[in-house]
Write a protein that holds these residues in place. Structure first.
Motif, PDB file in Angstrom:
ATOM      1  N   GLY A  15     -46.975 -17.961  41.173  1.00  0.00           N
ATOM      2  CA  GLY A  15     -45.642 -18.327  40.694  1.00  0.00           C
ATOM      3  C   GLY A  15     -45.608 -19.702  40.055  1.00  0.00           C
ATOM      4  O   GLY A  15     -44.984 -19.905  39.011  1.00  0.00           O
ATOM      5  N   SER A  16     -46.298 -20.660  40.670  1.00  0.00           N
ATOM      6  CA  SER A  16     -46.314 -22.019  40.120  1.00  0.00           C
ATOM      7  C   SER A  16     -47.072 -22.067  38.796  1.00  0.00           C
ATOM      8  O   SER A  16     -46.670 -22.774  37.858  1.00  0.00           O
ATOM      9  CB  SER A  16     -46.951 -22.989  41.126  1.00  0.00           C
ATOM     10  N   THR A  18     -47.278 -19.633  36.712  1.00  0.00           N
ATOM     11  CA  THR A  18     -46.381 -19.001  35.743  1.00  0.00           C
ATOM     12  C   THR A  18     -45.275 -19.965  35.333  1.00  0.00           C
ATOM     13  O   THR A  18     -44.929 -20.063  34.147  1.00  0.00           O
ATOM     14  CB  THR A  18     -45.768 -17.725  36.345  1.00  0.00           C
ATOM     15  N   ALA A  19     -44.736 -20.680  36.307  1.00  0.00           N
ATOM     16  CA  ALA A  19     -43.649 -21.629  36.024  1.00  0.00           C
ATOM     17  C   ALA A  19     -44.072 -22.665  34.992  1.00  0.00           C
ATOM     18  O   ALA A  19     -43.302 -23.011  34.085  1.00  0.00           O
ATOM     19  CB  ALA A  19     -43.213 -22.312  37.318  1.00  0.00           C
ATOM     20  N   ARG A  20     -45.310 -23.150  35.118  1.00  0.00           N
ATOM     21  CA  ARG A  20     -45.784 -24.187  34.175  1.00  0.00           C
ATOM     22  C   ARG A  20     -45.822 -23.669  32.742  1.00  0.00           C
ATOM     23  O   ARG A  20     -45.690 -24.445  31.791  1.00  0.00           O
ATOM     24  CB  ARG A  20     -47.168 -24.680  34.601  1.00  0.00           C
ATOM     25  N   LEU A  21     -46.001 -22.369  32.581  1.00  0.00           N
ATOM     26  CA  LEU A  21     -46.022 -21.784  31.244  1.00  0.00           C
ATOM     27  C   LEU A  21     -44.616 -21.560  30.684  1.00  0.00           C
ATOM     28  O   LEU A  21     -44.457 -21.365  29.478  1.00  0.00           O
ATOM     29  CB  LEU A  21     -46.766 -20.441  31.263  1.00  0.00           C
ATOM     30  N   LEU A  22     -43.617 -21.580  31.562  1.00  0.00           N
ATOM     31  CA  LEU A  22     -42.266 -21.200  31.162  1.00  0.00           C
ATOM     32  C   LEU A  22     -41.282 -22.363  31.076  1.00  0.00           C
ATOM     33  O   LEU A  22     -40.233 -22.233  30.439  1.00  0.00           O
ATOM     34  CB  LEU A  22     -41.709 -20.158  32.145  1.00  0.00           C
ATOM     35  N   THR A  23     -41.601 -23.490  31.715  1.00  0.00           N
ATOM     36  CA  THR A  23     -40.604 -24.561  31.838  1.00  0.00           C
ATOM     37  C   THR A  23     -40.219 -25.203  30.508  1.00  0.00           C
ATOM     38  O   THR A  23     -39.155 -25.803  30.396  1.00  0.00           O
ATOM     39  CB  THR A  23     -41.088 -25.650  32.809  1.00  0.00           C
ATOM     40  N   GLU A  24     -41.074 -25.077  29.498  1.00  0.00           N
ATOM     41  CA  GLU A  24     -40.741 -25.681  28.209  1.00  0.00           C
ATOM     42  C   GLU A  24     -39.555 -24.974  27.560  1.00  0.00           C
ATOM     43  O   GLU A  24     -38.748 -25.600  26.854  1.00  0.00           O
ATOM     44  CB  GLU A  24     -41.955 -25.628  27.276  1.00  0.00           C
ATOM     45  N   TYR A  26     -37.471 -22.522  29.376  1.00  0.00           N
ATOM     46  CA  TYR A  26     -36.509 -21.967  30.334  1.00  0.00           C
ATOM     47  C   TYR A  26     -36.220 -22.965  31.450  1.00  0.00           C
ATOM     48  O   TYR A  26     -37.032 -23.845  31.733  1.00  0.00           O
ATOM     49  CB  TYR A  26     -37.064 -20.677  30.975  1.00  0.00           C
ATOM     50  N   GLN A  27     -35.071 -22.764  32.075  1.00  0.00           N
ATOM     51  CA  GLN A  27     -34.783 -23.470  33.327  1.00  0.00           C
ATOM     52  C   GLN A  27     -35.367 -22.612  34.437  1.00  0.00           C
ATOM     53  O   GLN A  27     -34.922 -21.487  34.667  1.00  0.00           O
ATOM     54  CB  GLN A  27     -33.278 -23.631  33.522  1.00  0.00           C
ATOM     55  N   VAL A  28     -36.390 -23.134  35.110  1.00  0.00           N
ATOM     56  CA  VAL A  28     -37.111 -22.339  36.100  1.00  0.00           C
ATOM     57  C   VAL A  28     -36.756 -22.794  37.512  1.00  0.00           C
ATOM     58  O   VAL A  28     -36.808 -23.993  37.830  1.00  0.00           O
ATOM     59  CB  VAL A  28     -38.641 -22.436  35.889  1.00  0.00           C
ATOM     60  N   TYR A  29     -36.410 -21.827  38.356  1.00  0.00           N
ATOM     61  CA  TYR A  29     -36.129 -22.077  39.767  1.00  0.00           C
ATOM     62  C   TYR A  29     -37.250 -21.444  40.600  1.00  0.00           C
ATOM     63  O   TYR A  29     -37.593 -20.271  40.396  1.00  0.00           O
ATOM     64  CB  TYR A  29     -34.786 -21.474  40.172  1.00  0.00           C
ATOM     65  N   ASN A  37     -43.755 -29.130  47.153  1.00  0.00           N
ATOM     66  CA  ASN A  37     -44.955 -29.137  46.312  1.00  0.00           C
ATOM     67  C   ASN A  37     -44.897 -28.165  45.132  1.00  0.00           C
ATOM     68  O   ASN A  37     -45.913 -27.643  44.700  1.00  0.00           O
ATOM     69  CB  ASN A  37     -46.208 -28.829  47.156  1.00  0.00           C
ATOM     70  N   LEU A  38     -43.703 -27.936  44.627  1.00  0.00           N
ATOM     71  CA  LEU A  38     -43.572 -27.150  43.410  1.00  0.00           C
ATOM     72  C   LEU A  38     -43.861 -28.059  42.206  1.00  0.00           C
ATOM     73  O   LEU A  38     -43.775 -29.279  42.310  1.00  0.00           O
ATOM     74  CB  LEU A  38     -42.151 -26.589  43.289  1.00  0.00           C
ATOM     75  N   PRO A  39     -44.220 -27.478  41.062  1.00  0.00           N
ATOM     76  CA  PRO A  39     -44.341 -28.310  39.857  1.00  0.00           C
ATOM     77  C   PRO A  39     -43.045 -29.082  39.638  1.00  0.00           C
ATOM     78  O   PRO A  39     -41.950 -28.563  39.882  1.00  0.00           O
ATOM     79  CB  PRO A  39     -44.564 -27.268  38.749  1.00  0.00           C
ATOM     80  N   GLU A  40     -43.165 -30.325  39.199  1.00  0.00           N
ATOM     81  CA  GLU A  40     -41.983 -31.200  39.147  1.00  0.00           C
ATOM     82  C   GLU A  40     -40.896 -30.688  38.206  1.00  0.00           C
ATOM     83  O   GLU A  40     -39.714 -31.017  38.368  1.00  0.00           O
ATOM     84  CB  GLU A  40     -42.405 -32.617  38.743  1.00  0.00           C
ATOM     85  N   GLU A  41     -41.276 -29.853  37.242  1.00  0.00           N
ATOM     86  CA  GLU A  41     -40.269 -29.331  36.311  1.00  0.00           C
ATOM     87  C   GLU A  41     -39.471 -28.174  36.900  1.00  0.00           C
ATOM     88  O   GLU A  41     -38.500 -27.711  36.310  1.00  0.00           O
ATOM     89  CB  GLU A  41     -40.959 -28.834  35.027  1.00  0.00           C
TER      90      GLU A  41
END
Length: 291
Positions: A15-16, A18-24, A26-29, A37-41
């Motif tokens: 999940g993390s 994937t989140a790094r690929l999407l945060t640019e 999307y707003q990712v929760y 310890n989630l990615p800071e974005e």
């Protein structure tokens, strides 16, 4: 116009990534029981997937949901809670909140296939799981199918990558899979797991409708003996012990990824050779240095 929202349920390793690929875009929760310890974005969300009260406390209206949980342990009770009950609670929450996401991605597993004789499997094959893990995954898929919501169940094969190095450790110890009977192994790097999920979101954004099931595995469906022999060769280790079930899996099948490839997805690590190479070089350097 505000950014579209993506809720990643069970935002752990996959999940993390994937989140790094999407945060640019999307707003990712990122939702999990302890969202540290989630990615800071990523916006942290506290969620216990099997607890209805935990779901009802959510006020989000995500455009996309990626359900990527990990069971608390390898037992029927843990799998039941994480996958079937979790998906059922998610669907109940969506119904109660009268919210319809554009698409739901459910991270499933090739364990839904119980083949043991090296048969080829794809999305058209009727699953016949041989253990509780595959059976529960399949029931969770069926719950999504019955919901009528737009969704795709992504059946990942054996995931490897950082922190998932069991085969490398065994090869270092001189252990190897038997050459006969042939046991086929199917693998996908954790970076490609994230890449596939982000790719499917992008498909929806481009106006395409993903299929309800994808078998996500790389191009290297090969005998496990071949993989471990190659590892031993790269590590310059002489195999000294044959281990009947190095991966603890008793199935043997060849996973067909042609449907996924037809969507245009390109693997970062097309086979185990590219995916394991850097990790093996690092281990080899440690062996040489004696550390």
């Amino acid at each position: 116009m505000s950014a579209q929202e993506i809720l990643i349920v069970g935002c752990g390793d996959i999940g993390s990534r994937t989140a790094r690929l999407l945060t640019e875009n999307y707003q990712v929760y990122g939702a999990r029981r302890n969202p540290q310890n989630l990615p800071e974005e990523v916006q942290p969300v506290t969620l216990d997937v099997a607890d209805p009260d935990s779901w009802q406390a959510l006020t989000l209206k995500p455009d996309y949901i990626i359900y990527s949980v990990a069971a608390g342990g390898f037992s029927e009770a843990f799998y039941q809670s994480a996958y079937l009950e979790g998906v059922q609670q998610m669907l109940h929450w969506l119904k109660k909140s009268k919210h319809t996401p554009r698409h739901i991605l459910f991270v499933s597993s090739s364990s839904v296939y119980g083949q043991t004789e090296g048969e080829m499997v794809d999305e058209t094959i009727q699953p016949n799981p041989s253990g509780f893990a595959g059976s529960i995954m399949l029931k969770a898929e069926e719950a999504l199918r019955s919901s009528g919501l737009n969704h795709s169940c992504v059946r990942f094969s054996g995931i490897y990558g950082p922190g998932r190095d069991m085969l490398i450790r065994q090869a270092c110890q001189g252990r190897i899979a038997p050459e006969v009977p042939v046991k086929y192994t199917n693998r996908i790097h954790s970076d490609d797991c994230a890449g596939v999920l982000a790719h499917l979101v992008a498909m929806v954004e481009s106006g395409k409708t993903p299929e309800p099931i994808y078998l996500a595995t790389d191009q290297g469906s090969v005998p496990l003996f071949e993989v471990m022999s190659w590892m031993a060769e790269v590590l310059q280790v002489t195999p000294t012990e044959v281990v009947e079930s190095p991966t603890r899996r008793r199935t043997s099948k060849i996973c067909d990824n042609r449907l996924l490839l037809s969507t245009g997805y390109q693997f970062t690590y097309p086979t185990y050779r590219e995916g394991y190479w850097d990790a093996l070089q690092a281990v080899k350097a440690k062996i040489k240095s004696g550390s």
